[in-house]
Design an enzyme around this catalytic site. Structure first.
Site, PDB file in Angstrom:
ATOM      1  CG  HIS A 170      -2.161   0.844   1.030  1.00  0.00           C
ATOM      2  ND1 HIS A 170      -2.142   2.093   0.430  1.00  0.00           N
ATOM      3  CD2 HIS A 170      -3.457   0.631   1.379  1.00  0.00           C
ATOM      4  CE1 HIS A 170      -3.362   2.602   0.417  1.00  0.00           C
ATOM      5  NE2 HIS A 170      -4.181   1.731   0.989  1.00  0.00           N
ATOM      6  CG  ASP A 398     -11.605  -5.072 -23.234  1.00  0.00           C
ATOM      7  OD1 ASP A 398     -11.025  -6.182 -23.180  1.00  0.00           O
ATOM      8  OD2 ASP A 398     -12.367  -4.757 -24.161  1.00  0.00           O
TER       9      ASP A 398
END
Length: 455
Positions: A170, A398
């Site tokens: 993180h 995508d």
């Protein structure tokens, strides 16, 4: 209990480097925004794609293309191929990429039930870890600890689909930064490896001197954080004894929730985020843990992060790479939240917390020097939170395989957060992910459904 997650069949493990003609080194300071997350557990995301292909096609076509597109994308995201350097004796941690650094990419195959994993019904949390990549172990020297920041895995479910797993430290970047990387990589893969076609809006902005530090927060945070002396987050132990469930709010559901609040509290500023968090919070309060035995004055907390990029002085570009988050804390009591008007009290608490921090006239960082201590005091308390945001739509990613059919935030298994993202199937809807013991998840599902039915 086992310390290793259920494994998929590993077909290959390789290291993907940026091109040799990119910068040979890039060093970035870890600022107070980043230091906050230094000892936090890794963030793990899974994207499942309905993409039937054979093992031969996967290895001969899909994998080589994915490797090349990753190679090209990392040219623009060098910190993700580098490491966090954590000094043990003096100096603050920093991010460093050096020539030869790389990202580990695991190629795997799974015989698990693809339809089971990608449904909204209750599923055993352990089952997902065959698809979750593990960060390489830290390297220790007498003076520093070197922490890898990114691991990737592509898992084939033969003739059914694939899962892309992303695990990151993180402290290297928040959701805004990591999602930009995921979308840039998808863009390059979809366009057959041409990194010139990456949308300029996705390219990262690295300038650290643009970040304000009015109160010397970098030093304040580091002096507080380093006292814990932790360097690596502890591994997850298996079995987790948790069940994952997905809950959908349609646009109509959200509008009903907002209308319910505004009818009774017309002065309140209400958003889809506010009412969603309030509904989940109050449902969890009623079913989570020893709820029935708690005193009415027991504090209940709901925490989340707000993006600061556009709210600093001067504002940072949306493409700023790293962490840039403010902590927001809503607070109420068990008695108020479990009562008949619990949803209203929860919505009011969340709304007021947002107004107090995000819309603070003195600036979003007002009081930030106290945030580490404030949130340290919440350890062991009744605390719930949010991972993710509807602002970052992973359902429009995508890679050339079509949009994902399911997103899972695997890392919510490690704490009491819920995941939140845009719904894939309902325009204007939201998707909530929870990981809880079975009896708690079942109770939550019942009360959540009942609450929506009563609107």
């Amino acid at each position: 209990m086992a310390e290793n997650p259920p494994a998929a069949g590993v077909l290959e493990r390789c290291d993907i480097r940026p091109s040799a003609n990119t910068a040979s080194e890039l060093t970035l300071s870890l600022l107070h925004f980043d230091i906050t997350w230094l000892y936090f557990h890794p963030v793990q995301r899974l994207l499942f794609f309905d993409f039937p292909c054979s093992k031969a096609e996967f290895l001969e076509t899909v994998v080589p293309k994915l490797k090349e597109s990753l190679h090209q994308t990392l040219n623009h995201f060098l910190p993700l191929a580098g490491n966090i350097i954590h000094p043990l004796n003096s100096g603050r941690p920093f991010s460093r990429f050096e020539e030869g650094d790389s990202v580990t990419l695991t190629i795997a195959e799974s015989d698990k039930d693809f339809d089971y994993l990608t449904g909204n019904h209750p599923r055993v949390a352990d089952e997902f870890y065959a698809c979750v990549p593990q960060l390489p172990p830290a390297k220790h020297t007498p003076d520093v600890v070197i922490l890898p920041v990114l691991a990737l895995q592509i898992t084939l479910f033969p003739d059914r689909g694939v899962c892309l797993g992303i695990t990151n430290h993180h402290a290297i970047g928040d959701a805004s930064s990591i999602v930009r990387f995921i979308k840039a990589w998808a863009s390059v893969n979809r366009s057959s490896g041409d990194s010139k076609l990456i949308d300029d809006k996705l390219l990262p902005f690295y300038e650290r001197t643009s970040v304000e530090d009015p109160e010397g927060l970098d030093s304040i945070y580091w002096n507080l954080i380093k006292q814990s002396r932790a360097v690596e987050s502890p591994p997850i132990s298996f079995p987790l004894n948790k069940i994952r469930g997905t809950f959908i709010l349609t646009k109509d559901d959200v509008q009903k929730l907002k209308h319910f609040v505004l009818e009774r509290r017309p002065e309140m500023h209400i958003t889809a985020f506010t009412v969603t968090c309030a509904l989940v919070w109050v449902c969890l309060v009623k079913v989570d843990g020893a709820a029935e035995t708690l005193a009415d004055d027991e504090p209940e907390y709901f925490c989340f992060a707000a993006d600061c990029r556009g709210r600093l002085t001067p504002p940072l570009p949306a493409a700023y790479f790293g962490n840039c988050l403010a902590f927001v804390k809503a607070e109420s009591t068990h008695g108020l939240l479990k009562g008949n008007d619990g949803f209203l009290f929860a919505a009011q608490s969340v709304g007021e917390a947002i107004h107090k921090t995000v819309n603070n006239e003195k600036g979003i960082l007002d009081g930030a020097e106290n945030w580490p201590r404030q949130f340290g005091k919440l350890i062991g308390k009744r605390l719930f939170g949010v991972a993710g945001s509807p602002r970052f739509d992973l359902y429009d990613v995508d890679y050339g395989w079509g949009r994902p059919i399911k997103f899972e935030s695997a890392s919510i298994d490690a704490d009491t957060s819920m995941s939140l993202c845009k719904s894939r199937d309902f325009e204007g809807g939201l998707e909530i992910g929870l990981s809880r013991p079975k009896e708690i998840l079942d109770a939550f599902a019942a009360i959540f459904t009942e609450a929506l039915g009563n609107l």
